[in-house]
Design a protein around this motif. Structure first.
Motif, short mmCIF file in Angstrom:
data_model
loop_
_atom_site.label_atom_id
_atom_site.label_comp_id
_atom_site.label_asym_id
_atom_site.label_seq_id
_atom_site.Cartn_x
_atom_site.Cartn_y
_atom_site.Cartn_z
N ALA A 183 0.83 -1.20 0.00
CA ALA A 183 0.00 0.00 0.00
C ALA A 183 0.87 1.26 0.00
CB ALA A 183 -0.93 -0.01 1.21
N LEU A 184 1.93 1.23 0.80
CA LEU A 184 2.83 2.39 0.84
C LEU A 184 3.56 2.55 -0.48
CD1 LEU A 184 4.19 4.69 2.35
CD2 LEU A 184 5.81 3.02 3.30
N ALA A 185 3.94 1.45 -1.09
CA ALA A 185 4.62 1.51 -2.39
C ALA A 185 3.71 2.15 -3.43
CB ALA A 185 5.04 0.10 -2.83
N MET A 186 2.44 1.80 -3.41
CA MET A 186 1.48 2.39 -4.35
C MET A 186 1.32 3.89 -4.09
SD MET A 186 -1.40 -0.61 -4.36
CE MET A 186 -2.52 0.25 -5.49
N ALA A 187 1.23 4.26 -2.82
CA ALA A 187 1.05 5.67 -2.47
C ALA A 187 2.26 6.50 -2.91
CB ALA A 187 0.83 5.81 -0.98
N LEU A 188 3.44 5.98 -2.70
CA LEU A 188 4.65 6.69 -3.10
C LEU A 188 4.70 6.90 -4.60
CD1 LEU A 188 7.30 4.95 -0.78
CD2 LEU A 188 6.52 7.32 -0.64
N SER A 195 8.89 6.08 -7.41
CA SER A 195 9.40 6.04 -6.04
C SER A 195 8.96 4.78 -5.30
CB SER A 195 8.95 7.29 -5.28
OG SER A 195 7.54 7.37 -5.23
N GLY A 196 7.80 4.24 -5.66
CA GLY A 196 7.35 2.99 -5.03
C GLY A 196 8.25 1.82 -5.39
N ARG A 197 8.73 1.84 -6.62
CA ARG A 197 9.67 0.77 -7.04
C ARG A 197 11.03 0.97 -6.36
NH1 ARG A 197 8.10 -1.82 -12.17
NH2 ARG A 197 6.11 -0.94 -12.87
N ALA A 198 11.44 2.23 -6.23
CA ALA A 198 12.70 2.50 -5.52
C ALA A 198 12.59 2.07 -4.06
CB ALA A 198 13.02 3.99 -5.61
N TYR A 199 11.42 2.26 -3.46
CA TYR A 199 11.16 1.83 -2.09
C TYR A 199 11.37 0.32 -1.94
CZ TYR A 199 7.99 0.37 1.73
OH TYR A 199 7.43 -0.23 2.85
N SER A 200 11.04 -0.42 -3.01
CA SER A 200 11.22 -1.87 -3.01
C SER A 200 12.56 -2.28 -3.58
CB SER A 200 10.09 -2.54 -3.81
OG SER A 200 8.84 -2.25 -3.23
N LYS A 201 13.46 -1.30 -3.71
CA LYS A 201 14.83 -1.53 -4.17
C LYS A 201 14.92 -2.02 -5.61
CE LYS A 201 16.63 -2.27 0.49
NZ LYS A 201 17.45 -3.10 1.39
N ARG A 202 13.95 -1.60 -6.40
CA ARG A 202 13.99 -1.88 -7.85
C ARG A 202 14.44 -0.59 -8.53
NH1 ARG A 202 10.72 -6.47 -8.92
NH2 ARG A 202 11.36 -6.23 -11.09
N TRP A 203 15.72 -0.29 -8.40
CA TRP A 203 16.24 1.01 -8.82
C TRP A 203 16.12 1.23 -10.33
CZ3 TRP A 203 16.52 3.41 -4.46
CH2 TRP A 203 16.91 2.73 -3.31
N ALA A 204 16.46 0.25 -11.11
CA ALA A 204 16.40 0.41 -12.57
C ALA A 204 14.96 0.62 -13.02
CB ALA A 204 16.99 -0.82 -13.25
N ASP A 205 14.04 -0.17 -12.49
CA ASP A 205 12.62 -0.01 -12.84
C ASP A 205 12.11 1.36 -12.42
OD1 ASP A 205 12.61 -2.53 -13.85
OD2 ASP A 205 11.62 -3.47 -12.13
N LYS A 254 3.27 -4.67 -7.10
CA LYS A 254 3.87 -5.97 -7.41
C LYS A 254 5.32 -6.04 -6.95
CE LYS A 254 2.33 -8.87 -9.74
NZ LYS A 254 1.68 -10.14 -9.39
N ALA A 255 6.03 -4.94 -7.07
CA ALA A 255 7.45 -4.92 -6.66
C ALA A 255 7.58 -5.16 -5.16
CB ALA A 255 8.08 -3.60 -7.05
N ALA A 256 6.69 -4.54 -4.37
CA ALA A 256 6.73 -4.74 -2.92
C ALA A 256 6.39 -6.18 -2.56
CB ALA A 256 5.77 -3.78 -2.23
N LYS A 257 5.39 -6.73 -3.25
CA LYS A 257 5.02 -8.14 -3.01
C LYS A 257 6.17 -9.06 -3.39
CE LYS A 257 1.15 -9.55 -2.44
NZ LYS A 257 0.41 -10.01 -1.25
N HIS A 258 6.82 -8.78 -4.49
CA HIS A 258 7.94 -9.61 -4.94
C HIS A 258 9.11 -9.51 -3.96
CE1 HIS A 258 11.61 -10.55 -7.28
NE2 HIS A 258 10.85 -11.47 -7.81
N TYR A 259 9.36 -8.32 -3.45
CA TYR A 259 10.43 -8.13 -2.46
C TYR A 259 10.17 -8.99 -1.24
CZ TYR A 259 13.44 -5.78 0.95
OH TYR A 259 14.39 -5.52 1.92
N ASN A 260 8.94 -8.97 -0.75
CA ASN A 260 8.59 -9.76 0.44
C ASN A 260 8.67 -11.25 0.16
OD1 ASN A 260 8.10 -7.37 1.78
ND2 ASN A 260 5.89 -7.42 1.45
#
Length: 279
Positions: A183-188, A195-205, A254-260
Motif C-alpha cells: 500500500a505504501l509503495a502504491m502511495a509513493l 518512487s514505489g519501485r525504488a522503495y522496493s529496491k527496484r532502482w532500474a525499474d 507488485k514490486a513490494a510483493k515480490h520483495y517480500n
C-alpha cells in the motif's frame, strides 16, 4: 607345463573338495547375512537398494519387526515418498508400544513427504511439550505458515541445541525482518512516479518509470500548450503518460510483493535445509 598343471591339480583339488562342504553349509541368503548386506548398502548410502533389500527381508520374515524402523529410514533417505502411506502401518507396532524413536522416524518422513498429514498430530502426542514445539515449528515452516511459526516462536520458553536451536533462531530473525508495504509503495508511486519501485529496491525499474512518465507527460503538456485541447498529440501523449502512470502504481504494488516473497523464499530454503539436515 603339463607337469606343473598336474602338481597344481594335486595340491588344490583336495583343498577345494574339503572346503566345498564348509561353503555349502553357509547360507548367503540367511536372515543374518541379508540384514548385514542391507545395512552395508545403507552405510554406503545406496538407500534405494537398501530399501529393496529390507523389503525382501520383510517378505521372507513378515513376523520379524526388528528391522522395520531401518526399512522406513531408507524410504526417507532415498526420497521414496510413494511408500509414505505404508510407513505408518510398518511402524504401528513400535508406535503402539510408545517407542519414541519410531515416532521420530515417522515425523521425519512426514517432514520429507507430507508435513500436513492428519496423523502428524497423532504421533506428535508421543513427545513432551518442548519436543512438540520443535516439530510443530518445523511443520509450520514446511507448510509455509509463517504467521503460525512466528506466534509459536513468540510463545516459546524452551532452550534448544543443534539444528533445533538453528530453526528457532531463524524464526527469530524472520520476526525482526522488515517487509515492504504494498500500500505504501502504491502511495509513493502515486505521488512521485517510480518512487514505489525504488522503495522496493527496484532502482532500474524506478528510473525507467520516472523517465517514461515524465517525458510523455511533458510532451503532452507542450502539445496542449501550443494547440490547446484540440491537440491530437497532447491527447495521445497524455493517454500514454496516464497508462504508464497507472501501470507504475500497480507495478509498485507488485514490486513490494515480490520483495517480500523473495525474503520468504530465502528463509524457506534455509529452514528446509536445517530440517532435512537434521535427519
Amino acid at each position: 607345463m603339463i607337469r606343473f598343471a598336474k602338481i597344481t591339480l594335486r595340491v588344490f583339488l583336495p583343498a577345494f573338495l574339503c572346503a566345498g562342504p564348509l561353503l555349502a553349509q553357509e547360507d548367503l541368503f540367511s536372515r543374518e547375512n541379508s540384514l548385514a548386506f542391507a545395512r552395508y548398502l545403507q552405510r554406503t548410502q545406496q538407500f534405494d537398494f537398501a530399501a529393496q533389500e529390507y523389503e525382501r527381508l520383510h517378505y521372507l520374515w513378515p513376523a520379524d519387526t526388528s528391522f522395520l524402523l531401518e526399512m522406513v529410514a531408507n524410504y526417507r533417505l532415498s526420497g521414496e515418498c510413494k511408500h509414505f502411506s505404508r510407513a505408518y502401518e510398518l511402524l504401528s507396532d513400535g508406535l503402539g508400544r510408545g517407542h519414541s524413536d519410531y515416532a521420530r522416524e515417522y515425523l521425519a518422513l512426514c517432514f520429507k513427504c507430507a508435513p500436513a498429514h492428519e496423523r502428524f498430530d497423532e504421533v506428535l502426542a508421543f513427545f513432551p511439550e518442548h519436543e512438540r514445539s520443535y516439530y510443530r515449528l518445523g511443520q509450520f515452516w514446511l507448510n509455509k505458515q509463517y504467521d503460525n511459526a512466528l506466534a509459536l516462536y513468540a510463545a516459546n520458553s524452551y532452550e534448544y541445541e543443534g539444528n533445533r536451536a538453528l530453526l528457532f533462531s531463524l524464526t527469530g530473525e524472520l520476526s525482526e525482518q522488515r517487509f515492504k508495504s504494498p500500500a505504501l509503495a502504491m502511495a509513493l508511486s502515486a505521488l512521485v512516479p517510480g518512487s514505489g519501485r525504488a522503495y522496493s529496491k527496484r532502482w532500474a525499474d524506478a528510473a525507467i518509470s520516472f523517465v517514461l512518465i515524465s517525458t510523455s507527460a511533458f510532451a503532452s503538456y507542450r502539445a496542449f500548450h501550443k494547440k490547446g485541447i484540440k491537440s491530437v498529440n497532447g491527447w495521445l501523449f497524455g493517454g500514454i503518460s496516464f497508462s504508464f502512470y497507472v501501470s507504475n502504481i500497480y507495478g509498485s504494488y507488485k514490486a513490494a510483493k515480490h520483495y517480500n516473497s523473495s525474503i520468504y523464499k530465502d528463509y524457506q530454503q534455509h529452514a528446509e535445509s536445517i530440517l532435512h539436515r537434521a535427519y
